[in-house]
Design a protein around this motif. Structure first.
Motif, PDB file in Angstrom:
ATOM      1  N   ASN A 109      15.735 120.971 -14.331  1.00  0.00           N
ATOM      2  CA  ASN A 109      15.533 122.221 -13.611  1.00  0.00           C
ATOM      3  C   ASN A 109      16.245 123.367 -14.322  1.00  0.00           C
ATOM      4  O   ASN A 109      15.648 124.412 -14.593  1.00  0.00           O
ATOM      5  N   HIS A 110      17.507 123.172 -14.657  1.00  0.00           N
ATOM      6  CA  HIS A 110      18.257 124.221 -15.348  1.00  0.00           C
ATOM      7  C   HIS A 110      17.625 124.531 -16.713  1.00  0.00           C
ATOM      8  O   HIS A 110      17.431 125.690 -17.077  1.00  0.00           O
TER       9      HIS A 110
ATOM     10  N   SER B 107      11.039 124.025  -8.307  1.00  0.00           N
ATOM     11  CA  SER B 107      12.021 123.352  -9.155  1.00  0.00           C
ATOM     12  C   SER B 107      11.307 122.475 -10.176  1.00  0.00           C
ATOM     13  O   SER B 107      10.227 121.945  -9.905  1.00  0.00           O
ATOM     14  N   ALA B 108      11.940 122.336 -11.314  1.00  0.00           N
ATOM     15  CA  ALA B 108      11.425 121.411 -12.323  1.00  0.00           C
ATOM     16  C   ALA B 108      11.770 119.987 -11.908  1.00  0.00           C
ATOM     17  O   ALA B 108      12.762 119.748 -11.217  1.00  0.00           O
ATOM     18  N   VAL B 109      10.936 119.066 -12.323  1.00  0.00           N
ATOM     19  CA  VAL B 109      11.195 117.653 -12.105  1.00  0.00           C
ATOM     20  C   VAL B 109      11.112 116.938 -13.449  1.00  0.00           C
ATOM     21  O   VAL B 109      10.462 117.432 -14.377  1.00  0.00           O
TER      22      VAL B 109
ATOM     23  N   LEU C 216      11.227 113.531 -19.999  1.00  0.00           N
ATOM     24  CA  LEU C 216      10.061 114.380 -19.789  1.00  0.00           C
ATOM     25  C   LEU C 216      10.284 115.231 -18.539  1.00  0.00           C
ATOM     26  O   LEU C 216      10.585 114.706 -17.470  1.00  0.00           O
ATOM     27  N   GLY C 217      10.162 116.555 -18.703  1.00  0.00           N
ATOM     28  CA  GLY C 217      10.353 117.471 -17.586  1.00  0.00           C
ATOM     29  C   GLY C 217       9.165 118.405 -17.434  1.00  0.00           C
ATOM     30  O   GLY C 217       8.498 118.735 -18.417  1.00  0.00           O
ATOM     31  N   VAL C 218       8.915 118.843 -16.182  1.00  0.00           N
ATOM     32  CA  VAL C 218       7.782 119.712 -15.885  1.00  0.00           C
ATOM     33  C   VAL C 218       8.229 120.838 -14.961  1.00  0.00           C
ATOM     34  O   VAL C 218       8.936 120.597 -13.983  1.00  0.00           O
TER      35      VAL C 218
ATOM     36  N   ALA D 225       1.939 125.318 -16.281  1.00  0.00           N
ATOM     37  CA  ALA D 225       3.135 124.486 -16.258  1.00  0.00           C
ATOM     38  C   ALA D 225       3.614 124.280 -17.683  1.00  0.00           C
ATOM     39  O   ALA D 225       2.819 124.262 -18.623  1.00  0.00           O
ATOM     40  N   ASP D 226       4.915 124.143 -17.811  1.00  0.00           N
ATOM     41  CA  ASP D 226       5.523 123.745 -19.074  1.00  0.00           C
ATOM     42  C   ASP D 226       5.944 122.289 -18.932  1.00  0.00           C
ATOM     43  O   ASP D 226       6.591 121.914 -17.947  1.00  0.00           O
TER      44      ASP D 226
END
Length: 125
Positions: free
Chosen positions: A9-10, A77-79, A84-86, A103-104
């Motif tokens: 998330n950060h 929030s990112a997960v 691997l993060g989205v 989305a990134d």
């Protein structure tokens, strides 16, 4: 295999704010050096961008192309897990209609973004 999980998330919020919303090229370069590996790759729908300087140039060109109040905003929030993060986002000029959503997706190695896929949603009909 390491069990360390970065703060997706950060990291992905910082990428959006400090890289893709940063109009000052020097500040953007500093952020990229902190957030990305030495030889990152960014996959856009119609382009493959290699290296920190090239990613910075793409971000700067986007901001210049869409005007002085254009910005990317996270939509939650990112997960992530296992490297691997989205993060979902939307982009628009301040006070204007949403121009694009997407989305990134980041592959994270040793706490830094090694690969970034920029996924764009189809326009609303």
């Amino acid at each position: 295999m390491s069990t360390f999980e970065p703060d997706y998330n950060h990291m992905l919020h910082a990428n959006l704010q400090r890289v893709f919303n940063e109009r000052d090229a020097d500040k953007r370069a500093t952020a990229i050096a902190e957030l990305f590996t030495a030889d990152p790759v960014m996959y856009e729908p119609d382009n493959v961008v290699e290296g920190r300087a090239a990613i910075s140039a793409v971000a700067g060109k986007l901001l210049e192309q869409f005007g002085p109040t254009f910005r990317f905003t996270p939509t939650g929030s990112a997960v992530g897990h296992h490297g691997l993060g989205v993060l979902r986002w939307e982009a628009d000029p301040e006070g204007g209609p949403i121009t694009v959503t997407g989305a990134d997706v980041a592959q994270v190695i040793d706490g830094r973004i090694a690969c970034l896929w920029v996924l764009l949603n189809p326009p609303a009909v």
